[in-house]
Scaffold this motif. Structure first.
Motif, PDB file in Angstrom:
ATOM      1  N   UNK B  87      25.042  30.063  30.386  1.00  0.00           N
ATOM      2  CA  UNK B  87      24.958  30.814  29.123  1.00  0.00           C
ATOM      3  C   UNK B  87      24.764  32.290  29.434  1.00  0.00           C
ATOM      4  N   UNK B  88      25.719  33.105  29.000  1.00  0.00           N
ATOM      5  CA  UNK B  88      25.732  34.534  29.346  1.00  0.00           C
ATOM      6  C   UNK B  88      26.924  35.179  28.664  1.00  0.00           C
ATOM      7  N   UNK B  89      27.019  36.512  28.816  1.00  0.00           N
ATOM      8  CA  UNK B  89      28.206  37.255  28.411  1.00  0.00           C
ATOM      9  C   UNK B  89      29.135  37.305  29.617  1.00  0.00           C
ATOM     10  N   UNK B  90      30.422  37.081  29.395  1.00  0.00           N
ATOM     11  CA  UNK B  90      31.408  37.112  30.468  1.00  0.00           C
ATOM     12  C   UNK B  90      32.444  38.205  30.184  1.00  0.00           C
ATOM     13  N   UNK B  91      32.642  39.059  31.189  1.00  0.00           N
ATOM     14  CA  UNK B  91      33.575  40.173  31.057  1.00  0.00           C
ATOM     15  C   UNK B  91      34.750  39.985  31.994  1.00  0.00           C
ATOM     16  N   UNK B  92      35.925  40.187  31.460  1.00  0.00           N
ATOM     17  CA  UNK B  92      37.145  40.289  32.252  1.00  0.00           C
ATOM     18  C   UNK B  92      37.380  41.773  32.538  1.00  0.00           C
ATOM     19  N   UNK B  93      37.857  42.077  33.726  1.00  0.00           N
ATOM     20  CA  UNK B  93      38.077  43.477  34.096  1.00  0.00           C
ATOM     21  C   UNK B  93      39.278  43.581  35.011  1.00  0.00           C
ATOM     22  N   UNK B  94      39.841  44.776  35.099  1.00  0.00           N
ATOM     23  CA  UNK B  94      40.960  44.978  36.008  1.00  0.00           C
ATOM     24  C   UNK B  94      40.904  46.372  36.616  1.00  0.00           C
ATOM     25  N   UNK B  95      41.584  46.527  37.739  1.00  0.00           N
ATOM     26  CA  UNK B  95      41.735  47.829  38.370  1.00  0.00           C
ATOM     27  C   UNK B  95      43.088  47.886  39.055  1.00  0.00           C
ATOM     28  N   UNK B  96      43.582  49.090  39.259  1.00  0.00           N
ATOM     29  CA  UNK B  96      44.813  49.282  40.006  1.00  0.00           C
ATOM     30  C   UNK B  96      44.541  49.084  41.495  1.00  0.00           C
ATOM     31  N   UNK B  97      45.557  48.623  42.180  1.00  0.00           N
ATOM     32  CA  UNK B  97      45.503  48.573  43.643  1.00  0.00           C
ATOM     33  C   UNK B  97      46.466  49.634  44.183  1.00  0.00           C
ATOM     34  N   UNK B  98      47.023  49.443  45.322  1.00  0.00           N
ATOM     35  CA  UNK B  98      47.878  50.460  45.909  1.00  0.00           C
ATOM     36  C   UNK B  98      49.095  50.741  45.028  1.00  0.00           C
ATOM     37  N   UNK B  99      49.509  51.995  45.006  1.00  0.00           N
ATOM     38  CA  UNK B  99      50.683  52.374  44.244  1.00  0.00           C
ATOM     39  C   UNK B  99      50.412  52.617  42.774  1.00  0.00           C
ATOM     40  N   UNK B 100      49.180  52.427  42.352  1.00  0.00           N
ATOM     41  CA  UNK B 100      48.885  52.599  40.942  1.00  0.00           C
ATOM     42  C   UNK B 100      48.503  54.022  40.587  1.00  0.00           C
ATOM     43  N   UNK B 101      48.492  54.300  39.305  1.00  0.00           N
ATOM     44  CA  UNK B 101      48.123  55.629  38.828  1.00  0.00           C
ATOM     45  C   UNK B 101      46.776  55.635  38.133  1.00  0.00           C
ATOM     46  N   UNK B 102      46.160  54.471  38.034  1.00  0.00           N
ATOM     47  CA  UNK B 102      44.923  54.366  37.264  1.00  0.00           C
ATOM     48  C   UNK B 102      43.686  54.545  38.120  1.00  0.00           C
ATOM     49  N   UNK B 103      43.841  54.916  39.384  1.00  0.00           N
ATOM     50  CA  UNK B 103      42.673  55.092  40.236  1.00  0.00           C
ATOM     51  C   UNK B 103      42.024  53.760  40.534  1.00  0.00           C
ATOM     52  N   UNK B 104      40.757  53.794  40.942  1.00  0.00           N
ATOM     53  CA  UNK B 104      40.065  52.559  41.309  1.00  0.00           C
ATOM     54  C   UNK B 104      39.074  52.117  40.240  1.00  0.00           C
ATOM     55  N   UNK B 105      39.079  52.767  39.114  1.00  0.00           N
ATOM     56  CA  UNK B 105      38.118  52.415  38.070  1.00  0.00           C
ATOM     57  C   UNK B 105      38.373  51.016  37.562  1.00  0.00           C
ATOM     58  N   UNK B 106      37.310  50.328  37.175  1.00  0.00           N
ATOM     59  CA  UNK B 106      37.425  49.053  36.489  1.00  0.00           C
ATOM     60  C   UNK B 106      37.518  49.323  34.993  1.00  0.00           C
ATOM     61  N   UNK B 107      38.463  48.631  34.347  1.00  0.00           N
ATOM     62  CA  UNK B 107      38.553  48.635  32.893  1.00  0.00           C
ATOM     63  C   UNK B 107      38.100  47.276  32.403  1.00  0.00           C
ATOM     64  N   UNK B 108      37.151  47.270  31.488  1.00  0.00           N
ATOM     65  CA  UNK B 108      36.541  46.028  31.017  1.00  0.00           C
ATOM     66  C   UNK B 108      37.045  45.640  29.637  1.00  0.00           C
ATOM     67  N   UNK B 109      36.993  44.337  29.369  1.00  0.00           N
ATOM     68  CA  UNK B 109      37.191  43.845  28.026  1.00  0.00           C
ATOM     69  C   UNK B 109      35.885  43.880  27.245  1.00  0.00           C
TER      70      UNK B 109
END
Lengths: 111, 118
Positions: B87-109
């Motif tokens: 029982x908890x809050x669950x977050x999905x997140x993503x980040x760019x890897x090589x070749x991306x333009x979004x840097x290494x930041x995590x974007x969360x839902x």
């Protein structure tokens, strides 16, 4: 198992005061991050740090924010003149590769 | 730009049952990583599982598995044999890897609050 640590766990401050949030990343990690989570909202990226300089920052990370790695272990976030809307949980994270590991957070309350 | 969508604000599951938490994403980065984090009521953010966009197989970590469907841009978390401590809050997140333009930041839902009932 190595983990990210943060101090203090809680901080209460008056509006306009400066606060410094401290983090000790995992020792062999080279990439460091700060995120914040306003109560009941999603986690937001503030800044990333690599090789002793900021590598990326968000639009939230304005001139009142700064980061520093004052020695070989600590990583700090300074908020120069706190505002009410800075009240949030602040997370430090570190990574060696793709996965970022988070500290337990500092809950900041600005009165 | 990256975007994560979690459409289930809350989910309920009986102890010992399996549960799927939905996550869809959008990105222009050619390679990316997808993550799930657990946030208990105490507030810490605990890493659960990682899937690279280049991985051929779905990631598994103990009772957690990530159902990655690249064509549908979904990365659902499956928790098998639910326990009360899940029982908890669950977050999905993503980040760019090589070749991306979004840097290494995590974007969360926005997160999904999971409640496991005894």
């Amino acid at each position: 198992e190595p983990e990210v640590t943060q101090t203090p766990s809680h901080q209460v401050t008056q509006m306009g005061q400066e606060v410094i949030l401290r983090c000790v990343p995992i020792s062999n990690h080279l990439y460091f991050y700060w995120y914040r989570q306003i109560l009941g909202q999603k986690v937001e990226f503030l800044v990333s740090f690599y090789n002793n300089e900021i590598s990326e920052k968000s639009e939230i990370f304005d001139d009142q924010f700064s980061v520093e790695r004052p020695d070989g272990s600590n990583f700090t976030l300074k908020i120069r003149s706190t505002k009410l809307e800075d009240s949030a949980m602040y997370f430090c994270a570190s990574s060696e590769k793709e996965t970022q590991y988070f500290g337990p957070g500092t809950r900041l309350l600005v009165l | 730009a990256q975007k994560i969508t979690q459409t289930q604000p809350g989910m309920f599951v009986q102890e010992k049952e399996a549960v799927t938490l939905d996550c869809t994403y959008d990105t222009s980065d050619p390679s990316y990583g997808l993550f799930w984090y657990k946030q208990p009521s105490s507030g810490e953010m605990i890493f659960l599982i990682y899937q690279g966009s280049y991985d051929q197989q779905n990631a598994t970590e103990g009772r957690y598995s990530l159902n990655f469907q690249k064509a549908r841009k979904s990365a659902n978390l499956v928790i098998s044999a639910s326990q009360l401590g899940d029982s908890a809050m669950y977050f999905c997140a993503m980040r760019a890897l090589w070749g991306g333009t979004s840097g290494s930041r995590l974007t969360f839902g926005e997160g999904t609050q999971l409640t496991v009932n005894p």
